[in-house]
Design a protein around this motif. Structure first.
Motif, PDB file in Angstrom:
ATOM      1  N   LEU A 168      -5.826   7.146   4.070  1.00 21.65           N
ATOM      2  CA  LEU A 168      -4.502   5.978   4.544  1.00 21.65           C
ATOM      3  C   LEU A 168      -3.549   5.566   4.302  1.00 21.65           C
ATOM      4  O   LEU A 168      -2.710   5.521   4.722  1.00 21.65           O
ATOM      5  CB  LEU A 168      -4.691   5.512   2.078  1.00 21.65           C
ATOM      6  CG  LEU A 168      -5.932   5.179   1.830  1.00 21.65           C
ATOM      7  CD1 LEU A 168      -5.778   4.728  -0.028  1.00 21.65           C
ATOM      8  CD2 LEU A 168      -6.828   3.790   2.529  1.00 21.65           C
ATOM      9  N   ALA A 216      -4.682   0.927  10.136  1.00 22.58           N
ATOM     10  CA  ALA A 216      -6.247   0.684  10.031  1.00 22.58           C
ATOM     11  C   ALA A 216      -7.054   0.284   8.715  1.00 22.58           C
ATOM     12  O   ALA A 216      -8.098   0.518   8.695  1.00 22.58           O
ATOM     13  CB  ALA A 216      -7.079   1.749  11.059  1.00 22.58           C
ATOM     14  N   ILE A 217      -6.639   0.485   7.263  1.00 19.52           N
ATOM     15  CA  ILE A 217      -7.345   0.690   6.531  1.00 19.52           C
ATOM     16  C   ILE A 217      -7.805  -0.980   6.399  1.00 19.52           C
ATOM     17  O   ILE A 217      -7.161  -2.200   6.709  1.00 19.52           O
ATOM     18  CB  ILE A 217      -5.776   1.169   5.714  1.00 19.52           C
ATOM     19  CG1 ILE A 217      -4.680   0.261   5.157  1.00 19.52           C
ATOM     20  CG2 ILE A 217      -5.769   3.007   5.225  1.00 19.52           C
ATOM     21  CD1 ILE A 217      -4.083   0.795   4.097  1.00 19.52           C
ATOM     22  N   SER A 218      -7.918  -1.201   5.088  1.00 23.86           N
ATOM     23  CA  SER A 218      -8.372  -2.481   4.411  1.00 23.86           C
ATOM     24  C   SER A 218      -7.367  -3.194   3.752  1.00 23.86           C
ATOM     25  O   SER A 218      -6.611  -2.759   3.265  1.00 23.86           O
ATOM     26  CB  SER A 218      -9.902  -2.452   3.567  1.00 23.86           C
ATOM     27  OG  SER A 218      -9.394  -1.714   2.628  1.00 23.86           O
ATOM     28  N   ASP A 219      -7.740  -4.530   3.731  1.00 23.97           N
ATOM     29  CA  ASP A 219      -6.674  -5.466   3.296  1.00 23.97           C
ATOM     30  C   ASP A 219      -6.600  -5.312   2.297  1.00 23.97           C
ATOM     31  O   ASP A 219      -6.170  -4.990   1.054  1.00 23.97           O
ATOM     32  CB  ASP A 219      -7.386  -6.547   3.493  1.00 23.97           C
ATOM     33  CG  ASP A 219      -6.955  -6.973   4.981  1.00 23.97           C
ATOM     34  OD1 ASP A 219      -6.679  -6.429   5.728  1.00 23.97           O
ATOM     35  OD2 ASP A 219      -7.478  -8.724   5.505  1.00 23.97           O
ATOM     36  N   ALA A 220      -7.941  -4.530   1.005  1.00 26.32           N
ATOM     37  CA  ALA A 220      -8.436  -3.907   0.254  1.00 26.32           C
ATOM     38  C   ALA A 220      -7.569  -2.878  -0.672  1.00 26.32           C
ATOM     39  O   ALA A 220      -6.560  -2.974  -1.381  1.00 26.32           O
ATOM     40  CB  ALA A 220      -9.141  -4.465  -0.741  1.00 26.32           C
ATOM     41  N   ASP A 221      -7.236  -2.205   0.438  1.00 22.62           N
ATOM     42  CA  ASP A 221      -6.506  -1.270  -0.106  1.00 22.62           C
ATOM     43  C   ASP A 221      -5.170  -1.138   0.781  1.00 22.62           C
ATOM     44  O   ASP A 221      -4.532  -0.691  -0.255  1.00 22.62           O
ATOM     45  CB  ASP A 221      -6.666   0.072   0.815  1.00 22.62           C
ATOM     46  CG  ASP A 221      -7.839   0.506   1.095  1.00 22.62           C
ATOM     47  OD1 ASP A 221      -8.627   0.984  -0.652  1.00 22.62           O
ATOM     48  OD2 ASP A 221      -9.071   1.321   1.737  1.00 22.62           O
ATOM     49  N   ARG A 222      -4.708  -2.087   1.380  1.00 21.01           N
ATOM     50  CA  ARG A 222      -3.743  -2.311   1.393  1.00 21.01           C
ATOM     51  C   ARG A 222      -2.836  -2.975   0.915  1.00 21.01           C
ATOM     52  O   ARG A 222      -1.394  -2.947   0.107  1.00 21.01           O
ATOM     53  CB  ARG A 222      -3.087  -3.544   2.887  1.00 21.01           C
ATOM     54  CG  ARG A 222      -2.142  -3.639   3.283  1.00 21.01           C
ATOM     55  CD  ARG A 222      -2.155  -4.218   4.674  1.00 21.01           C
ATOM     56  NE  ARG A 222      -2.577  -3.263   5.972  1.00 21.01           N
ATOM     57  CZ  ARG A 222      -2.372  -4.411   7.141  1.00 21.01           C
ATOM     58  NH1 ARG A 222      -2.719  -4.986   7.050  1.00 21.01           N
ATOM     59  NH2 ARG A 222      -3.689  -3.025   7.464  1.00 21.01           N
ATOM     60  N   SER A 268      -3.176  -2.805  -2.701  1.00 21.71           N
ATOM     61  CA  SER A 268      -3.666  -2.362  -3.513  1.00 21.71           C
ATOM     62  C   SER A 268      -2.430  -1.646  -4.199  1.00 21.71           C
ATOM     63  O   SER A 268      -2.313  -1.516  -5.239  1.00 21.71           O
ATOM     64  CB  SER A 268      -4.351  -0.788  -3.865  1.00 21.71           C
ATOM     65  OG  SER A 268      -4.303   0.084  -2.632  1.00 21.71           O
ATOM     66  N   GLU A 283       3.070  -1.907   8.479  1.00 22.23           N
ATOM     67  CA  GLU A 283       2.740  -1.410   9.755  1.00 22.23           C
ATOM     68  C   GLU A 283       4.007  -1.258  10.687  1.00 22.23           C
ATOM     69  O   GLU A 283       3.857  -0.485  11.574  1.00 22.23           O
ATOM     70  CB  GLU A 283       1.972  -2.776  10.319  1.00 22.23           C
ATOM     71  CG  GLU A 283       0.402  -2.559  10.007  1.00 22.23           C
ATOM     72  CD  GLU A 283      -0.380  -3.942  10.330  1.00 22.23           C
ATOM     73  OE1 GLU A 283       0.497  -4.481  11.277  1.00 22.23           O
ATOM     74  OE2 GLU A 283      -1.139  -3.877   9.742  1.00 22.23           O
TER      75      GLU A 283
END
Length: 223
Positions: free
Chosen positions: A24, A75-81, A83, A94
């Motif tokens: 991440l 490049a991580i997912s929106d959900a991970d972002r 959180s 970014e």
């Protein structure tokens, strides 16, 4: 009984190693400066007239400054972002500029803390007072010393009273707002940085309190 000072050099190194093992995060920089000898620390105190706490002496005897910056991998997912509950995720995640880094720690070398000329960076009107005490602008800036300049927008300072008994406070709004932060001790502040991995917004969520500069809070690792 005096508590043993934690090995923050090892703790911050372990924290960054953990970040590097996960996909991440992007670690842009991580540096621990070489320790100061206790005689060098005491010489700086005599030279400048500032009296440090035992915790400050112990920290600088482990490292004469700390520089860390990381941000979330774009490049991580929106959900991970999501959180991470960042205040400005489109910039903090970014944008790798120092102004809006997702997380950064830049604890200055001790000589810079005690001697750096940075009065123009902090707004102050003498009639506002400081902790109930009216100070000249010159004395005000002598009392508020730069400590953790983690972004161009916010920073943490050591606020001294007559060059003694420093507490850590948060400056906001490009270092202009100083009276909307609660204070804390150095050990609590370092423990908080470890617990939050230096996330920039977390400091404000913890310390911000309108008119809270007369309040003191503590943070214990693991609490």
């Amino acid at each position: 009984m005096t508590q043993t000072f934690p090995d923050y050099r090892a703790l911050f190194t372990r924290m960054v190693d953990e970040l590097r093992r996960q996909s991440l995060f992007v670690i842009e920089r991580f540096t621990l400066a070489e320790p100061l000898s206790m005689s060098d620390i005491q010489a700086l105190e005599r030279e400048t007239g500032y009296e440090l706490t035992d915790d400050l002496r112990a920290f600088y005897a482990q490292m004469n400054g700390l520089d860390l910056k990381w941000f979330l991998d774009p490049a991580i997912s929106d959900a991970d972002r999501a959180s991470f509950h960042l205040e400005y995720p489109d910039m903090d995640v970014e944008n790798s500029s120092d102004e809006y880094a997702s997380a950064a720690i830049r604890i200055l070398p001790l000589r810079d803390v005690l001697t750096r000329d940075w009065g123009e960076e902090v707004y102050y009107e003498p009639d506002m007072g400081f902790h109930g005490q009216s100070l000249s602008t010159e004395d005000f800036h002598a009392s508020m010393r730069p400590f953790d300049l983690f972004s161009d927008y916010r920073a943490s300072i050591l606020a001294f009273r007559e060059k003694k008994d420093p507490a850590v406070f948060l400056l906001d709004d490009h270092h202009a707002v100083w009276d909307e932060s609660r204070g804390t001790d150095v050990r609590s502040y370092l423990n908080f940085l470890l617990a939050t991995k230096g996330q920039s917004d977390a400091r404000k969520r913890w310390l911000f309190e309108y008119g809270g500069y007369d309040q003191r809070v503590r943070f214990d690792q693991g609490s």
